[in-house]
Write a protein that holds these residues in place. Structure first.
Motif, PDB file in Angstrom:
ATOM      1  N   PRO A   1      47.788  43.986  49.157  1.00 46.19           N
ATOM      2  CA  PRO A   1      47.765  44.992  48.097  1.00 46.19           C
ATOM      3  C   PRO A   1      48.533  44.520  46.865  1.00 46.19           C
ATOM      4  O   PRO A   1      49.578  43.889  46.975  1.00 46.19           O
ATOM      5  CB  PRO A   1      48.454  46.200  48.753  1.00 46.19           C
ATOM      6  N   GLY A   2      47.974  44.805  45.699  1.00 41.74           N
ATOM      7  CA  GLY A   2      48.636  44.417  44.457  1.00 41.74           C
ATOM      8  C   GLY A   2      48.201  43.072  43.914  1.00 41.74           C
ATOM      9  O   GLY A   2      48.490  42.750  42.759  1.00 41.74           O
ATOM     10  N   LEU A   3      47.519  42.285  44.725  1.00 40.70           N
ATOM     11  CA  LEU A   3      47.060  40.970  44.275  1.00 40.70           C
ATOM     12  C   LEU A   3      45.714  41.113  43.568  1.00 40.70           C
ATOM     13  O   LEU A   3      44.838  41.861  44.023  1.00 40.70           O
ATOM     14  CB  LEU A   3      46.911  40.034  45.477  1.00 40.70           C
ATOM     15  N   ASP A   4      45.554  40.421  42.437  1.00 44.02           N
ATOM     16  CA  ASP A   4      44.266  40.449  41.750  1.00 44.02           C
ATOM     17  C   ASP A   4      43.187  39.842  42.637  1.00 44.02           C
ATOM     18  O   ASP A   4      43.439  38.887  43.379  1.00 44.02           O
ATOM     19  CB  ASP A   4      44.339  39.670  40.439  1.00 44.02           C
ATOM     20  N   VAL A   5      41.987  40.402  42.521  1.00 39.65           N
ATOM     21  CA  VAL A   5      40.855  39.938  43.321  1.00 39.65           C
ATOM     22  C   VAL A   5      39.728  39.505  42.399  1.00 39.65           C
ATOM     23  O   VAL A   5      39.307  40.242  41.505  1.00 39.65           O
ATOM     24  CB  VAL A   5      40.351  41.053  44.259  1.00 39.65           C
ATOM     25  N   GLU A   6      39.246  38.290  42.612  1.00 39.10           N
ATOM     26  CA  GLU A   6      38.108  37.766  41.861  1.00 39.10           C
ATOM     27  C   GLU A   6      36.941  37.579  42.814  1.00 39.10           C
ATOM     28  O   GLU A   6      37.123  37.144  43.961  1.00 39.10           O
ATOM     29  CB  GLU A   6      38.454  36.437  41.196  1.00 39.10           C
TER      30      GLU A   6
ATOM     31  N   ALA B   1      30.118  43.787  42.773  1.00 37.11           N
ATOM     32  CA  ALA B   1      31.514  43.483  42.464  1.00 37.11           C
ATOM     33  C   ALA B   1      32.135  44.582  41.605  1.00 37.11           C
ATOM     34  O   ALA B   1      33.304  44.949  41.791  1.00 37.11           O
ATOM     35  CB  ALA B   1      31.609  42.141  41.749  1.00 37.11           C
ATOM     36  N   LEU B   2      31.360  45.131  40.669  1.00 34.32           N
ATOM     37  CA  LEU B   2      31.854  46.248  39.859  1.00 34.32           C
ATOM     38  C   LEU B   2      32.099  47.470  40.736  1.00 34.32           C
ATOM     39  O   LEU B   2      33.111  48.160  40.585  1.00 34.32           O
ATOM     40  CB  LEU B   2      30.834  46.594  38.767  1.00 34.32           C
ATOM     41  N   GLY B   3      31.176  47.729  41.650  1.00 35.05           N
ATOM     42  CA  GLY B   3      31.341  48.864  42.561  1.00 35.05           C
ATOM     43  C   GLY B   3      32.561  48.727  43.439  1.00 35.05           C
ATOM     44  O   GLY B   3      33.204  49.727  43.792  1.00 35.05           O
TER      45      GLY B   3
ATOM     46  N   ILE C   1      38.345  40.485  38.499  1.00 36.64           N
ATOM     47  CA  ILE C   1      37.689  39.409  37.756  1.00 36.64           C
ATOM     48  C   ILE C   1      36.354  39.129  38.435  1.00 36.64           C
ATOM     49  O   ILE C   1      36.275  39.079  39.668  1.00 36.64           O
ATOM     50  CB  ILE C   1      38.532  38.120  37.753  1.00 36.64           C
ATOM     51  N   ILE C   2      35.329  38.941  37.631  1.00 36.50           N
ATOM     52  CA  ILE C   2      34.021  38.610  38.176  1.00 36.50           C
ATOM     53  C   ILE C   2      33.618  37.243  37.647  1.00 36.50           C
ATOM     54  O   ILE C   2      33.515  37.025  36.440  1.00 36.50           O
ATOM     55  CB  ILE C   2      32.965  39.662  37.795  1.00 36.50           C
ATOM     56  N   MET C   3      33.442  36.309  38.570  1.00 43.14           N
ATOM     57  CA  MET C   3      33.001  34.973  38.203  1.00 43.14           C
ATOM     58  C   MET C   3      31.485  34.949  38.103  1.00 43.14           C
ATOM     59  O   MET C   3      30.784  35.404  39.014  1.00 43.14           O
ATOM     60  CB  MET C   3      33.453  33.940  39.233  1.00 43.14           C
ATOM     61  N   LEU C   4      30.991  34.416  37.000  1.00 47.07           N
ATOM     62  CA  LEU C   4      29.564  34.253  36.786  1.00 47.07           C
ATOM     63  C   LEU C   4      29.267  32.778  37.025  1.00 47.07           C
ATOM     64  O   LEU C   4      29.462  31.938  36.154  1.00 47.07           O
ATOM     65  CB  LEU C   4      29.203  34.685  35.365  1.00 47.07           C
ATOM     66  N   ASP C   5      28.824  32.479  38.226  1.00 49.02           N
ATOM     67  CA  ASP C   5      28.754  31.094  38.683  1.00 49.02           C
ATOM     68  C   ASP C   5      27.368  30.506  38.513  1.00 49.02           C
ATOM     69  O   ASP C   5      26.383  31.036  39.048  1.00 49.02           O
ATOM     70  CB  ASP C   5      29.172  31.030  40.165  1.00 49.02           C
ATOM     71  N   ASN C   6      27.306  29.406  37.757  1.00 52.49           N
ATOM     72  CA  ASN C   6      26.047  28.679  37.561  1.00 52.49           C
ATOM     73  C   ASN C   6      24.920  29.568  37.041  1.00 52.49           C
ATOM     74  O   ASN C   6      23.753  29.359  37.378  1.00 52.49           O
ATOM     75  CB  ASN C   6      25.627  27.993  38.868  1.00 52.49           C
ATOM     76  N   MET C   7      25.264  30.540  36.229  1.00 54.42           N
ATOM     77  CA  MET C   7      24.247  31.393  35.608  1.00 54.42           C
ATOM     78  C   MET C   7      23.768  30.755  34.309  1.00 54.42           C
ATOM     79  O   MET C   7      24.514  30.035  33.645  1.00 54.42           O
ATOM     80  CB  MET C   7      24.818  32.781  35.296  1.00 54.42           C
TER      81      MET C   7
ATOM     82  N   ILE D   1      28.999  44.456  32.624  1.00 52.72           N
ATOM     83  CA  ILE D   1      30.407  44.634  33.018  1.00 52.72           C
ATOM     84  C   ILE D   1      31.149  45.439  31.965  1.00 52.72           C
ATOM     85  O   ILE D   1      31.979  46.306  32.303  1.00 52.72           O
ATOM     86  CB  ILE D   1      31.065  43.252  33.232  1.00 52.72           C
ATOM     87  N   ASN D   2      30.887  45.160  30.688  1.00 45.49           N
ATOM     88  CA  ASN D   2      31.368  45.990  29.577  1.00 45.49           C
ATOM     89  C   ASN D   2      32.873  46.274  29.637  1.00 45.49           C
ATOM     90  O   ASN D   2      33.325  47.411  29.452  1.00 45.49           O
ATOM     91  CB  ASN D   2      30.580  47.313  29.535  1.00 45.49           C
ATOM     92  N   GLY D   3      33.650  45.229  29.955  1.00 46.61           N
ATOM     93  CA  GLY D   3      35.102  45.375  29.937  1.00 46.61           C
ATOM     94  C   GLY D   3      35.706  46.005  31.172  1.00 46.61           C
ATOM     95  O   GLY D   3      36.940  46.155  31.260  1.00 46.61           O
ATOM     96  N   ARG D   4      34.888  46.371  32.148  1.00 48.01           N
ATOM     97  CA  ARG D   4      35.432  46.990  33.367  1.00 48.01           C
ATOM     98  C   ARG D   4      36.099  45.969  34.283  1.00 48.01           C
ATOM     99  O   ARG D   4      36.805  46.334  35.212  1.00 48.01           O
ATOM    100  CB  ARG D   4      34.323  47.736  34.108  1.00 48.01           C
ATOM    101  N   ALA D   5      35.874  44.701  34.041  1.00 53.58           N
ATOM    102  CA  ALA D   5      36.539  43.605  34.757  1.00 53.58           C
ATOM    103  C   ALA D   5      36.551  42.416  33.813  1.00 53.58           C
ATOM    104  O   ALA D   5      35.760  42.340  32.872  1.00 53.58           O
ATOM    105  CB  ALA D   5      35.790  43.254  36.038  1.00 53.58           C
ATOM    106  N   LYS D   6      37.479  41.495  34.040  1.00 50.78           N
ATOM    107  CA  LYS D   6      37.478  40.252  33.293  1.00 50.78           C
ATOM    108  C   LYS D   6      36.327  39.383  33.794  1.00 50.78           C
ATOM    109  O   LYS D   6      35.913  39.484  34.960  1.00 50.78           O
ATOM    110  CB  LYS D   6      38.808  39.516  33.473  1.00 50.78           C
TER     111      LYS D   6
END
Length: 286
Positions: free
Chosen positions: A194-199, A211-213, A218-224, A236-241
């Motif tokens: 708990p308390g640790l950032d999750v990507e 991931a937003l749900g 942080i959401i990684m956009l990998d090889n897009m 995402i609109n600012g709801r996550a980095k």
């Protein structure tokens, strides 16, 4: 990103690195230097840049030489993080000739690698220019040299991603498979740390929605593709980095940054280092 940075490297890490370097390179002694050079001989050595770029690691080099000659006179002519041109004098030192010769390769190896990383990082930062996107490193560092590699990235103007597996939870594709889904993986990590950032690593818009749900930080956009990344950033609109990742080069990083992502992570900063060329010239003193 990680709140722990490599702005400064703990002294014990530097001592341990020098210990290991001396053991593998010097061992029981430098037979060539010890045979040729008188024990009490003194000399002056000059480091000259043969490339243009950013200098990093000079303080560590000083400690390498001082391990063999505590009375060494170290006279740097450049500052850490300074851009230099080919032909620039980086530092001049005076001390025991044996120390200057025996420690030369170890010290140069360290500074050439770190300066190469800093130089490459500065190139990526310059390519992004006035955009708000931040250039990040990865965990693709040389074993045992992570703090030095990441310090060099900071020196070049980039930022450090997680320092290791302990300071940021990054849920990748195989973690998602093991957990049974993105929501399940995030929930388990939140319970465990708990308390640790999750990507969360994503490759499709559907995964981005998951991931937003799950309220990933942080959401990684990998090889897009850039087009798909633009859609993901808008969704995402600012709801996550957001972090772009995956085979991003100096030629493509600007276009990737223009999609609006917060971060671009580049493994090549540290896993494909081109050493910054430096020469050492010795002048025997009477």
């Amino acid at each position: 990103m990680s709140t722990e940075t490599a702005q400064s490297i703990p002294e014990e890490v530097i001592r341990r690195l020098i210990d290991q370097a001396f053991q593998e390179d010097i061992g029981n002694g430098d037979v060539t230097t010890d045979a040729i050079v008188d024990e009490y001989a003194q000399a002056e050595a000059c480091w000259k840049a043969k490339d243009e770029g950013i200098v990093a690691g000079l303080e560590i080099a000083r400690q390498v030489f001082e391990r063999l000659d505590p009375q060494l006179e170290w006279k740097p002519e450049t500052k850490e993080g300074q851009r230099v041109s080919a032909g620039s004098i980086l530092t001049v030192m005076q001390g025991a000739t044996r120390a200057l010769l025996t420690a030369e390769r170890i010290a140069l190896n360290i500074v050439q690698r770190m300066s190469g990383i800093a130089t490459r990082t500065r190139q990526y930062v310059a390519a992004v220019g006035e955009l708000d996107t931040v250039i990040l490193d990865t965990r693709k560092t040389a074993p045992g040299l992570r703090l030095l590699d990441k310090y060099a990235v900071k020196t070049g103007g980039g930022q450090n991603h997680r320092m290791g597996l302990y300071d940021l939870a990054m849920i990748k594709d195989n973690h998602i498979i093991a957990a049974g889904g993105i929501a399940e993986a995030v929930e388990k990590v939140r319970r465990y740390a708990p308390g640790l950032d999750v990507e969360v690593e994503t490759t499709t818009l559907r995964q981005v929605e998951e991931a937003l749900g799950a309220e990933a930080d942080i959401i990684m956009l990998d090889n897009m593709s850039n087009k798909l990344m633009q859609k993901a950033v808008k969704k995402i609109n600012g709801r996550a980095k957001t972090e772009a990742s995956g085979n991003i080069t100096l030629h493509t990083v600007r276009e990737v940054a223009e999609t609006g992502v917060d971060y671009v992570s580049v493994g090549a900063l540290t896993h494909s280092v081109e050493a910054f060329d430096i020469s050492q010239t010795l002048q025997q003193l009477k």
